[in-house]
Design a protein around this motif. Structure first.
Motif, PDB file in Angstrom:
ATOM      1  N   GLU A  51       2.901  -4.186 -12.712  1.00  0.00           N
ATOM      2  CA  GLU A  51       2.679  -5.042 -11.539  1.00  0.00           C
ATOM      3  C   GLU A  51       1.185  -5.132 -11.240  1.00  0.00           C
ATOM      4  OE1 GLU A  51       6.741  -4.990  -8.853  1.00  0.00           O
ATOM      5  OE2 GLU A  51       5.141  -3.638  -8.279  1.00  0.00           O
ATOM      6  N   TYR A  56       0.645  -8.750 -10.153  1.00  0.00           N
ATOM      7  CA  TYR A  56      -0.119  -8.901  -8.904  1.00  0.00           C
ATOM      8  C   TYR A  56      -1.393  -9.746  -9.100  1.00  0.00           C
ATOM      9  CZ  TYR A  56       2.696  -5.299  -6.421  1.00  0.00           C
ATOM     10  OH  TYR A  56       3.685  -4.568  -5.820  1.00  0.00           O
ATOM     11  N   HIS A  79       1.803   0.378  -2.654  1.00  0.00           N
ATOM     12  CA  HIS A  79       1.683   1.150  -3.902  1.00  0.00           C
ATOM     13  C   HIS A  79       0.819   2.391  -3.665  1.00  0.00           C
ATOM     14  CE1 HIS A  79       2.906  -1.689  -7.411  1.00  0.00           C
ATOM     15  NE2 HIS A  79       3.725  -1.796  -6.394  1.00  0.00           N
ATOM     16  N   HIS A 113       9.669  -1.504   0.068  1.00  0.00           N
ATOM     17  CA  HIS A 113       8.723  -2.230  -0.786  1.00  0.00           C
ATOM     18  C   HIS A 113       9.456  -3.214  -1.715  1.00  0.00           C
ATOM     19  CE1 HIS A 113       5.172  -2.967  -3.201  1.00  0.00           C
ATOM     20  NE2 HIS A 113       5.824  -2.584  -4.275  1.00  0.00           N
ATOM     21  N   GLU A 117       9.146  -7.260  -1.869  1.00  0.00           N
ATOM     22  CA  GLU A 117       8.771  -7.957  -3.107  1.00  0.00           C
ATOM     23  C   GLU A 117       9.809  -9.011  -3.460  1.00  0.00           C
ATOM     24  OE1 GLU A 117       5.954  -5.018  -5.775  1.00  0.00           O
ATOM     25  OE2 GLU A 117       8.078  -5.051  -6.232  1.00  0.00           O
TER      26      GLU A 117
END
Ligand SMILES: [Fe+2]
Ligand SMILES: [Fe+2]
Length: 195
Positions: A51, A56, A79, A113, A117
């Motif tokens: 990611e 990202y 994160h 999280h 996402e």
């Protein structure tokens, strides 16, 4: 050719299952707790890596100067929190109540999280990237994942991995987001937005 979002969602399902299993253990099952923690660590680290290094940066580039760009910054902060909680869980005594508490905190954090996402960032990405682009990102992520898997399975590379983990934990999110921006700049033009 894997689709980036399908790939990430399948990782999410695995991590959620492992965290649920861990949450159901007791102080009496230390061996199982230890085994689950190392499995969870491996899954989370590989997933975060693809990611942070592929998905990202691509998302950030595509949403540059739009409201959706905030989703990138929020995810990067989350994160970072996981990077703090995971080592604390690893060093907790599996026979202790603290271990159970840390496992629960990690599970709640990661479930939150993942929910954000999947419902926000991936939902946006589906609108912003074409199917072909999502497959290209999937290919890039698969290549990174294969390399990371090889590294995790090689006991000789364990000290290197450990050092990388420490460096990653120490790195402020500002540096991590700068890294994502640098990667995003190198993406082909058609992958980027905000033009
Ligand atoms: Fe994430
Ligand atoms: Fe994720």
């Amino acid at each position: 050719m894997p689709n980036a979002i399908t790939m990430l969602k399948s990782d999410h399902a695995t991590v959620k299952r492992l965290l649920r299993e861990l949450d159901e253990t007791t102080e009496r099952s230390t061996k199982q707790r230890e085994a689950l923690v190392s499995q969870i660590e491996r899954e989370i680290k590989m997933h975060s890596q693809i990611e942070e290094e592929v998905f990202y940066p691509a998302f950030k580039a595509k949403t540059e100067n739009t409201d959706a760009e905030d989703l990138f910054y929020e995810a990067a902060e989350e994160h970072h929190v996981v990077d703090m909680v995971l080592p604390a869980l690893k060093s907790a005594n599996p026979k202790s109540h603290e271990f159970g508490a840390k496992a629960k905190v990690l599970k709640d954090l990661i479930e939150h999280h993942i929910r954000e996402e999947e419902t926000q960032m991936f939902a946006q990405a589906r609108q912003l990237f074409s199917d072909e682009q999502l497959r290209e990102l999937g290919d890039l992520m698969q290549a990174r994942k294969d390399a990371a898997e090889a590294m995790w399975s090689n006991p000789l590379l364990r000290p290197v991995k450990k050092l990388q983990g420490v460096a990653h934990k120490m790195m402020p999110t500002k540096m991590k987001t700068a890294k994502a921006t640098a990667i995003a700049k190198a993406l082909p033009d058609d992958m980027r937005g905000g033009r």
